[in-house]
Design a protein around this motif. Structure first.
Motif, short mmCIF file in Angstrom:
data_model
loop_
_atom_site.label_atom_id
_atom_site.label_comp_id
_atom_site.label_asym_id
_atom_site.label_seq_id
_atom_site.Cartn_x
_atom_site.Cartn_y
_atom_site.Cartn_z
N SER A 9 0.87 -1.17 0.00
CA SER A 9 0.00 0.00 0.00
C SER A 9 0.90 1.22 0.00
O SER A 9 1.75 1.36 0.89
CB SER A 9 -0.90 -0.01 1.24
OG SER A 9 -1.70 1.14 1.24
N PRO A 10 0.75 2.09 -0.99
CA PRO A 10 1.64 3.25 -1.06
C PRO A 10 1.43 4.18 0.13
O PRO A 10 0.32 4.35 0.62
CB PRO A 10 1.27 3.92 -2.37
CG PRO A 10 -0.11 3.47 -2.65
CD PRO A 10 -0.25 2.10 -2.04
N ALA A 11 2.53 4.80 0.53
CA ALA A 11 2.46 5.74 1.65
C ALA A 11 1.78 7.03 1.19
O ALA A 11 1.81 7.38 0.00
CB ALA A 11 3.87 6.04 2.16
N LEU A 12 1.18 7.70 2.12
CA LEU A 12 0.48 8.95 1.81
C LEU A 12 1.40 9.98 1.16
O LEU A 12 0.99 10.64 0.20
CB LEU A 12 -0.15 9.51 3.09
CG LEU A 12 -1.13 10.65 2.89
CD1 LEU A 12 -2.25 10.27 1.95
CD2 LEU A 12 -1.70 11.10 4.23
N PRO A 13 2.66 10.14 1.61
CA PRO A 13 3.55 11.09 0.92
C PRO A 13 3.78 10.73 -0.56
O PRO A 13 3.91 11.63 -1.40
CB PRO A 13 4.85 11.02 1.71
CG PRO A 13 4.44 10.57 3.06
CD PRO A 13 3.28 9.63 2.83
N THR A 14 3.80 9.44 -0.87
CA THR A 14 3.98 9.03 -2.26
C THR A 14 2.80 9.49 -3.11
O THR A 14 2.97 10.00 -4.23
CB THR A 14 4.12 7.50 -2.35
OG1 THR A 14 5.22 7.09 -1.54
CG2 THR A 14 4.33 7.05 -3.77
N ILE A 15 1.60 9.32 -2.58
CA ILE A 15 0.40 9.75 -3.30
C ILE A 15 0.38 11.28 -3.42
O ILE A 15 0.05 11.82 -4.48
CB ILE A 15 -0.87 9.23 -2.58
CG1 ILE A 15 -0.90 7.71 -2.65
CG2 ILE A 15 -2.12 9.81 -3.21
CD1 ILE A 15 -1.97 7.07 -1.80
#
Length: 149
Positions: free
Chosen positions: A4-10
């Motif tokens: 699950s991608p991290a929020l900063p990545t999104i």
């Protein structure tokens, strides 16, 4: 546990996609202008087509000349519209690729760059077609000599 991608990545993907989204806004404005010009040309063609059967020889020649010019303008506007929509599609692909790359940790920078270059090339071509149509339009606007006497 699945990835699950991290929020900063999104958040980074969203930030990177803001530029292309603004380009889409500009393309939308261009499409609005082009469709408005096309509508005016179509209206003029319809008006001239109604007058065509009732005109006499000298007036008919001028009317046919104008109809030919309008037909050329319509084809150039349609080309500009096609190129602008293709540019918008390529820009949407850029945005999608930015998210795919960020979410899958893929190294697809070359594809993003190619898509962006393609989008800008299509947009440039659309603006060139728009410029050609404006030149066609302005060269067709002339006051007949008999009206100036």
């Amino acid at each position: 546990m699945p990835y699950s991608p991290a929020l900063p990545t999104i958040a980074e993907a969203i930030q990177a996609s803001l530029g292309p989204v603004f380009v889409l806004t500009g393309i939308g404005a261009l499409l609005n202008v082009l469709t408005g010009r096309l509508a005016r040309v179509v209206d003029r063609v319809r008006a001239l087509e109604e007058r065509h059967p009732q005109t006499e020889a000298p007036e008919r020649a001028r009317l046919i000349w104008e109809l030919r010019r309008l037909a050329k303008r319509m084809s150039v506007i349609n080309l500009a519209l096609f190129l602008a929509v293709a540019s918008a599609v390529a820009t949407c692909i850029v945005v999608a690729l930015l998210f795919v790359g960020a979410l899958t940790r893929s190294h697809i920078g070359h594809y993003v760059a190619f898509s962006f270059i393609l989008a800008m090339s299509l947009l440039i071509a659309s603006f060139v077609a728009f410029l050609v149509e404006v030149r066609l339009s302005s060269s067709a606007i002339r006051v007949r000599d008999e009206l100036l006497q």
